[in-house]
Design a protein around this motif. Structure first.
Motif, PDB file in Angstrom:
ATOM      1  N   PRO A 191     -26.605  -8.506 -71.597  1.00 36.39           N
ATOM      2  CA  PRO A 191     -26.670  -7.475 -72.644  1.00 36.39           C
ATOM      3  C   PRO A 191     -27.064  -6.101 -72.117  1.00 36.39           C
ATOM      4  CG  PRO A 191     -28.546  -8.967 -72.810  1.00 36.39           C
ATOM      5  CD  PRO A 191     -27.618  -9.575 -71.807  1.00 36.39           C
ATOM      6  N   THR A 192     -27.871  -6.053 -71.070  1.00 38.18           N
ATOM      7  CA  THR A 192     -28.310  -4.757 -70.550  1.00 38.18           C
ATOM      8  C   THR A 192     -27.184  -4.073 -69.780  1.00 38.18           C
ATOM      9  OG1 THR A 192     -30.532  -5.683 -70.390  1.00 38.18           O
ATOM     10  CG2 THR A 192     -30.158  -3.577 -69.325  1.00 38.18           C
ATOM     11  N   VAL A 193     -26.425  -4.837 -69.021  1.00 38.01           N
ATOM     12  CA  VAL A 193     -25.244  -4.271 -68.352  1.00 38.01           C
ATOM     13  C   VAL A 193     -24.253  -3.765 -69.390  1.00 38.01           C
ATOM     14  CG1 VAL A 193     -23.250  -4.774 -66.907  1.00 38.01           C
ATOM     15  CG2 VAL A 193     -25.496  -5.658 -66.263  1.00 38.01           C
ATOM     16  N   ASN A 194     -24.017  -4.587 -70.420  1.00 37.08           N
ATOM     17  CA  ASN A 194     -23.080  -4.174 -71.470  1.00 37.08           C
ATOM     18  C   ASN A 194     -23.546  -2.881 -72.143  1.00 37.08           C
ATOM     19  OD1 ASN A 194     -21.615  -6.478 -70.905  1.00 37.08           O
ATOM     20  ND2 ASN A 194     -22.430  -7.652 -72.632  1.00 37.08           N
ATOM     21  N   GLN A 195     -24.848  -2.766 -72.340  1.00 39.49           N
ATOM     22  CA  GLN A 195     -25.402  -1.552 -72.957  1.00 39.49           C
ATOM     23  C   GLN A 195     -25.196  -0.336 -72.064  1.00 39.49           C
ATOM     24  OE1 GLN A 195     -29.599  -1.803 -73.913  1.00 39.49           O
ATOM     25  NE2 GLN A 195     -29.734   0.371 -74.447  1.00 39.49           N
ATOM     26  N   LEU A 196     -25.453  -0.491 -70.760  1.00 44.99           N
ATOM     27  CA  LEU A 196     -25.264   0.626 -69.835  1.00 44.99           C
ATOM     28  C   LEU A 196     -23.812   1.062 -69.789  1.00 44.99           C
ATOM     29  CD1 LEU A 196     -26.196   2.562 -67.561  1.00 44.99           C
ATOM     30  CD2 LEU A 196     -25.785   0.677 -65.948  1.00 44.99           C
TER      31      LEU A 196
END
Length: 337
Positions: free
Chosen positions: A34-39
């Motif tokens: 989820p954090t990669v997707n957010q970035l």
């Protein structure tokens, strides 16, 4: 130790480390971090582009973009000082099987007229010109920045000749801050943009390639082939999110520090030409009683680390780990030489 060798030497700030530790993660190769997707979504939205892909390095994002835009035997137009040509290990030939048309620009910046003159005719003896790549700011140009109007003219030349336009934005935010330009201007102009997070923005690792959904879908397959698929990469992506939220405006401090050091250098008899200092990079000629390596060693004796990029030139790069006290000491040492 005062380390001016590169803005890649920065270490995460306490706030960045905390963000990294708290990051929710998953398997990014499955698209589940989820954090990669957010970035990736954050970078794309910032520039008004459709999608992004997180990679380990700016070299990888550049090389993926070149491979997305070319076929083996095609030709890429860029300045002779471009990072994609000088510092990516011959990757254009190795990864994409493409040749390069090198232009003699102004401190790493080329013009629309140069681009038009360099496009090959429809001739079986010539490679097919398909891509133009710009670098902003230009590392070997001393951190020089394009005027956006000149980029727009290059874009028009690309559109008129069915060429794609890529941006090596390793230090793009330095250029945006220095020129008071917007991310959206660039997103509307380029077909792909490589954004490095581990230089002026201060993350430990990572770059993001942004473009259309179709380009980024293709880029994911290429990233896998290049070995760039990371798993729980959200710990690294969290640093990028923190940097974009906290470290962009402060780049102006680095630019001011670079100008202070430049002023001290101009007074010394062993300093020749200094490339105009627009951002965080100072490249200057060493003459007279020192060679560039000798001067670098003199500074090293005072725990000041710089890079001689030739026998006659030194590069100094200012970044977020350089404090006002570091700048003051550096100026004091320069004055004493």
């Amino acid at each position: 130790m005062i380390d001016f060798r590169s803005d890649t030497v920065t270490r995460p700030t306490p706030g960045m480390l905390e963000a990294m530790m708290r990051a929710p993660v998953g398997d990014d190769v499955f698209g589940e971090d989820p954090t990669v997707n957010q970035l990736e979504a954050m970078c794309a939205a910032l520039f008004g582009m459709e999608a992004g892909i997180f990679c380990p390095s700016g070299t990888m994002t550049n090389q993926i973009a070149i491979k997305c835009h070319t076929q083996p035997g095609d030709e890429v137009i860029c300045d002779r000082l471009s990072h994609i040509y000088q510092y990516e290990g011959g990757g254009i030939a190795f990864n994409s099987g493409a040749s390069v048309r090198l232009l003699e620009g102004d401190r790493g910046r080329i013009t629309a007229e140069q681009v038009k003159e360099s496009i090959n005719p429809d001739d079986i003896h010539k490679p097919v010109t398909t891509l133009v790549s710009l670098e902003n700011s230009a590392n070997r140009g001393g951190g020089s920045c394009y005027h956006f109007a000149d980029i727009q003219l290059i874009k028009e030349a690309c559109l008129q000749n069915n060429l794609k336009l890529h941006l090596d934005g390793a230090r793009l935010f330095n250029a945006l801050v220095a020129k008071n330009e917007t991310c959206k201007q660039y997103g509307e102009t380029f077909d792909s943009i490589s954004i490095c997070l581990s230089k002026g923005l201060g993350t430990p690792v990572g770059s993001v390639l942004i473009g259309t959904k179709a380009i980024i879908k293709k880029a994911r397959r290429i990233r896998k082939v290049f070995g760039g698929g990371m798993r729980q990469a959200g710990y690294l992506a969290a640093a990028g999110i923190y940097a974009l939220e906290n470290h962009v405006a402060r780049l102006a401090e680095d630019h001011a520090h670079a100008q202070q050091i430049e002023k001290a250098l101009t007074a010394k008899d062993f300093v020749g030409e200094i490339l105009p200092v627009e951002t965080n990079i100072i490249i200057f000629e060493v003459k007279g009683r020192f060679t560039a390596p000798q001067l670098a060693e003199k500074l090293r004796e005072e725990s000041i680390f710089v890079i001689p990029i030739s026998s006659k030139q030194i590069r100094i790069v200012v970044h977020l780990d350089i404090t006002p006290e570091h700048v003051a000491k550096t100026i004091q040492v320069i004055n004493s030489l």
